[in-house]
Motif scaffolding. Sequence first.
Motif, mmCIF file in Angstrom:
data_model
loop_
_atom_site.group_PDB
_atom_site.id
_atom_site.type_symbol
_atom_site.label_atom_id
_atom_site.label_comp_id
_atom_site.label_asym_id
_atom_site.label_seq_id
_atom_site.Cartn_x
_atom_site.Cartn_y
_atom_site.Cartn_z
ATOM 1 N N PHE A 38 0.841 -1.193 0.000
ATOM 2 C CA PHE A 38 0.000 0.000 0.000
ATOM 3 C C PHE A 38 0.873 1.238 0.000
ATOM 4 C CE2 PHE A 38 0.884 -1.344 4.329
ATOM 5 C CZ PHE A 38 1.424 -0.187 4.881
ATOM 6 N N LEU A 39 0.259 2.366 -0.355
ATOM 7 C CA LEU A 39 0.815 3.690 -0.120
ATOM 8 C C LEU A 39 -0.058 4.353 0.933
ATOM 9 C CD1 LEU A 39 1.582 4.636 -3.783
ATOM 10 C CD2 LEU A 39 3.288 4.509 -1.979
ATOM 11 N N ALA A 40 0.551 5.167 1.803
ATOM 12 C CA ALA A 40 -0.192 5.744 2.920
ATOM 13 C C ALA A 40 0.183 7.199 3.147
ATOM 14 C CB ALA A 40 0.078 4.947 4.193
ATOM 15 N N THR A 41 -0.795 7.961 3.644
ATOM 16 C CA THR A 41 -0.550 9.316 4.110
ATOM 17 C C THR A 41 -1.477 9.570 5.306
ATOM 18 O OG1 THR A 41 -0.238 11.624 3.397
ATOM 19 C CG2 THR A 41 -2.265 10.523 2.668
ATOM 20 N N ILE A 42 -1.365 10.759 5.880
ATOM 21 C CA ILE A 42 -2.162 11.074 7.063
ATOM 22 C C ILE A 42 -2.995 12.323 6.813
ATOM 23 C CG2 ILE A 42 -0.311 12.424 8.152
ATOM 24 C CD1 ILE A 42 -1.299 11.199 10.848
ATOM 25 N N GLY A 43 -4.237 12.293 7.286
ATOM 26 C CA GLY A 43 -5.116 13.447 7.211
ATOM 27 C C GLY A 43 -5.603 13.816 8.599
ATOM 28 N N GLU A 44 -6.450 14.818 8.685
ATOM 29 C CA GLU A 44 -6.945 15.271 9.984
ATOM 30 C C GLU A 44 -7.787 14.217 10.691
ATOM 31 O OE1 GLU A 44 -9.031 18.895 9.481
ATOM 32 O OE2 GLU A 44 -7.254 20.062 8.921
ATOM 33 N N ASP A 45 -8.403 13.328 9.910
ATOM 34 C CA ASP A 45 -9.310 12.342 10.510
ATOM 35 C C ASP A 45 -8.792 10.917 10.398
ATOM 36 O OD1 ASP A 45 -9.547 12.341 7.786
ATOM 37 O OD2 ASP A 45 -11.744 12.264 7.759
ATOM 38 N N GLY A 46 -7.474 10.748 10.254
ATOM 39 C CA GLY A 46 -6.933 9.399 10.276
ATOM 40 C C GLY A 46 -5.894 9.135 9.214
ATOM 41 N N LEU A 47 -5.498 7.864 9.147
ATOM 42 C CA LEU A 47 -4.567 7.401 8.129
ATOM 43 C C LEU A 47 -5.343 6.969 6.892
ATOM 44 C CD1 LEU A 47 -2.325 5.153 10.389
ATOM 45 C CD2 LEU A 47 -1.550 7.231 9.236
ATOM 46 N N TYR A 48 -4.799 7.285 5.728
ATOM 47 C CA TYR A 48 -5.395 6.890 4.459
ATOM 48 C C TYR A 48 -4.419 5.986 3.723
ATOM 49 C CZ TYR A 48 -9.081 10.431 4.912
ATOM 50 O OH TYR A 48 -10.168 11.172 5.331
ATOM 51 N N LEU A 49 -4.927 4.870 3.204
ATOM 52 C CA LEU A 49 -4.109 3.928 2.452
ATOM 53 C C LEU A 49 -4.719 3.729 1.079
ATOM 54 C CD1 LEU A 49 -4.063 0.970 5.031
ATOM 55 C CD2 LEU A 49 -2.739 3.094 5.172
ATOM 56 N N ASP A 50 -3.865 3.516 0.077
ATOM 57 C CA ASP A 50 -4.412 3.008 -1.189
ATOM 58 C C ASP A 50 -3.710 1.712 -1.547
ATOM 59 O OD1 ASP A 50 -2.745 3.409 -3.937
ATOM 60 O OD2 ASP A 50 -2.268 5.121 -2.651
ATOM 61 N N THR A 51 -4.492 0.784 -2.062
ATOM 62 C CA THR A 51 -4.000 -0.540 -2.407
ATOM 63 C C THR A 51 -4.726 -1.027 -3.650
ATOM 64 O OG1 THR A 51 -3.482 -2.728 -1.466
ATOM 65 C CG2 THR A 51 -5.678 -1.826 -1.010
ATOM 66 N N ASP A 52 -4.312 -2.176 -4.160
ATOM 67 C CA ASP A 52 -4.976 -2.771 -5.317
ATOM 68 C C ASP A 52 -6.466 -2.922 -5.013
ATOM 69 O OD1 ASP A 52 -6.034 -5.235 -6.833
ATOM 70 O OD2 ASP A 52 -4.121 -4.878 -7.836
ATOM 71 N N ALA A 53 -7.309 -2.423 -5.911
ATOM 72 C CA ALA A 53 -8.751 -2.411 -5.658
ATOM 73 C C ALA A 53 -9.318 -3.809 -5.455
ATOM 74 C CB ALA A 53 -9.473 -1.712 -6.812
#
Length: 287
Positions: free
Chosen positions: A53-68
């Motif tokens: 996955f790739l990940a980043t952080i926002g105000e309301d949590g961690l966001y990940l993107d992965t193979d759909a």
Amino acid sequence: MIHLLDRAILRLSGEDARSWFANLVTCDIAHLEPGQGRWGALLTPQGKILFDFLATIGEDGLYLDTDADVAPDLAKRLNFYRLRAKVTVETLSSAWGVYVALPSEEVNIEGLPIEGALAFPDPRRPELGLRIYAPVAAGADDTATAAYHARRIELGIPEGGKDFRFGDAFPHEVLMDMLAGVDFKKGCFVGQEVVSRMQHRGTARTRIVPVIASATLPPAGTEIRIGDRPAGTLGSSAGTRGLALLRLDRVEDGLAAGEILAAEGVALAVDKPSWWIGPSEMHKAMA
């Protein structure tokens, strides 16, 4: 911007989300700041990649993107590990998408055209530009996913589900040690013992490398041979360029003996990028 239709976004929220997730995965989540990204993986206890996955952080949590295709399975596995941790794992609806702005585009983090978007430079290579998580917006290019993957393949960047099978590959084999997908100083994570042993002993003889073919490449999963011996498996490709998971010592010995590297009769040449560090160079760098 390119809309990557083959990726899906998960959000991890709750007061324990960051520390809990950091203890599971290969990358450094504990020190992740807004506007930064990480490439990482969740491993089996035996050290093989279940999901990347790739990940980043926002105000309301961690966001990940992965193979759909595997996003629901990743959410299910994370919930399995959740136990009593105060964490909510959710797969965002199709109203959210993963976008890429390549370096040639006039897009930057401060001036994103999509309200509410999260963006970060791709942590694997700067040539991959900005990774963007945002509500699906009119005007984004929904047809250029193939063009993005052609760039990724040319750069030599592997992706789970396309260049290696989930559950079959170790992080070193898919270059996570070279592309900052594993933080060897972060402390414990699932599968750490095996990964650390491979790092210190230099035992990763199989690696993903870019290849250039003499003709259009056959489909992913095609066996690659050096002479009459199996040497690896073809991953994703774009025309005559592709990524291949190869047994490097076998390939090097075969080429030195004048044998041909080929997939279904299509001759291949290994085309290592400038940033690629082989096992011997890796040991020299660590000495």
